[in-house]
Design a protein around this motif. Structure first.
Motif, PDB file in Angstrom:
ATOM      1  N   ALA A   5       0.833  -1.211   0.000  1.00  0.00           N
ATOM      2  CA  ALA A   5       0.000   0.000   0.000  1.00  0.00           C
ATOM      3  C   ALA A   5       0.867   1.260   0.000  1.00  0.00           C
ATOM      4  CB  ALA A   5      -0.933   0.007   1.205  1.00  0.00           C
ATOM      5  N   LEU A   6       1.971   1.234   0.726  1.00  0.00           N
ATOM      6  CA  LEU A   6       2.854   2.396   0.755  1.00  0.00           C
ATOM      7  C   LEU A   6       3.498   2.611  -0.619  1.00  0.00           C
ATOM      8  CD1 LEU A   6       4.121   4.704   2.314  1.00  0.00           C
ATOM      9  CD2 LEU A   6       5.856   3.102   3.164  1.00  0.00           C
ATOM     10  N   ARG A   7       3.930   1.545  -1.256  1.00  0.00           N
ATOM     11  CA  ARG A   7       4.511   1.668  -2.605  1.00  0.00           C
ATOM     12  C   ARG A   7       3.481   2.237  -3.582  1.00  0.00           C
ATOM     13  NH1 ARG A   7       9.495  -1.152  -3.011  1.00  0.00           N
ATOM     14  NH2 ARG A   7       9.833  -2.554  -1.249  1.00  0.00           N
ATOM     15  N   ARG A   8       2.246   1.730  -3.511  1.00  0.00           N
ATOM     16  CA  ARG A   8       1.183   2.236  -4.389  1.00  0.00           C
ATOM     17  C   ARG A   8       0.915   3.714  -4.122  1.00  0.00           C
ATOM     18  NH1 ARG A   8      -1.758  -2.516  -3.880  1.00  0.00           N
ATOM     19  NH2 ARG A   8      -2.767  -1.656  -2.051  1.00  0.00           N
ATOM     20  N   GLY A   9       0.881   4.074  -2.839  1.00  0.00           N
ATOM     21  CA  GLY A   9       0.648   5.472  -2.487  1.00  0.00           C
ATOM     22  C   GLY A   9       1.726   6.382  -3.041  1.00  0.00           C
ATOM     23  N   GLY A  12       1.366   6.947  -6.847  1.00  0.00           N
ATOM     24  CA  GLY A  12       0.367   7.972  -7.161  1.00  0.00           C
ATOM     25  C   GLY A  12       0.859   9.367  -6.840  1.00  0.00           C
ATOM     26  N   LEU A  13       1.467   9.539  -5.683  1.00  0.00           N
ATOM     27  CA  LEU A  13       1.988  10.843  -5.294  1.00  0.00           C
ATOM     28  C   LEU A  13       3.035  11.331  -6.293  1.00  0.00           C
ATOM     29  CD1 LEU A  13       2.851  12.353  -1.975  1.00  0.00           C
ATOM     30  CD2 LEU A  13       4.699  12.131  -3.598  1.00  0.00           C
ATOM     31  N   LEU A  14       3.923  10.455  -6.692  1.00  0.00           N
ATOM     32  CA  LEU A  14       5.005  10.872  -7.587  1.00  0.00           C
ATOM     33  C   LEU A  14       4.498  11.151  -8.995  1.00  0.00           C
ATOM     34  CD1 LEU A  14       7.686   8.552  -6.071  1.00  0.00           C
ATOM     35  CD2 LEU A  14       7.679  11.055  -5.994  1.00  0.00           C
TER      36      LEU A  14
END
Length: 172
Positions: A5-9, A12-14
């Motif tokens: 989930a952190l990698r996915r987040g 998206g942020l980047l």
């Protein structure tokens, strides 16, 4: 620990951070570079806490330096522009997630004395498990800053024939 989930987040942020139409905050808040510098500071601090726990020490987490204007400007000055900041955040987020993926259940359950502010507002002042510190990035921190970046998008007039007089839209 699972950092999916952190990698996915961060992905998206980047993606949002790389957009060309990010302007200044209407409310005088952080611009994109300051948000990215803040993320670099937070991620480095949490990675240091995780590695400290693995080494046997009992570090603390205090995000005040991650909010400090002088520190953010110092981080920004070390980069050649927003694209360089985005690359560094991507790299450092990968390092943090890689560390998280290797943490044992025992390490993630270690209580970390934590002081977390949002602006001048106290959010947390108590020990929390390392897992909660890292998961908090995926659950709250990264999504909040993704929205903050999206709010920086500059309104752009539509091409002739695509909108009514004076109509504007947010860039895609």
């Amino acid at each position: 620990m699972d950092t999916t989930a952190l990698r996915r987040g961060y992905d998206g942020l980047l993606d949002v951070a790389a957009l060309p139409d990010l302007g200044e905050a209407a409310d005088g808040g952080w611009n994109a570079d300051q948000i990215l510098a803040h993320l670099l500071s937070v991620d480095a601090a949490i990675a240091a806490v995780a590695l400290g726990i693995v080494s046997g020490s009992r570090p603390t987490f205090d995000n005040r330096i991650c909010l400090d204007a002088w520190n953010l400007e110092r981080i920004i000055a070390e980069h050649s522009g927003k694209a360089d900041l985005v690359r560094h955040v991507r790299s450092q987020a990968t390092v943090l997630c890689d560390i998280g993926d290797q943490l044992t259940g025992e390490a993630t359950s270690v209580l970390v004395p934590s002081l977390i502010l949002s602006g001048d507002t106290l959010v947390l002042d108590r020990p929390i498990p390392l897992a909660a510190l890292i998961d908090g990035l995926a659950e709250d921190h990264v999504p909040v800053h993704t929205r903050q970046l999206l709010d920086l998008r500059v309104a752009v007039p539509r091409p002739a024939g695509h909108a009514g007089a004076g109509d504007v839209h947010r860039g895609q």
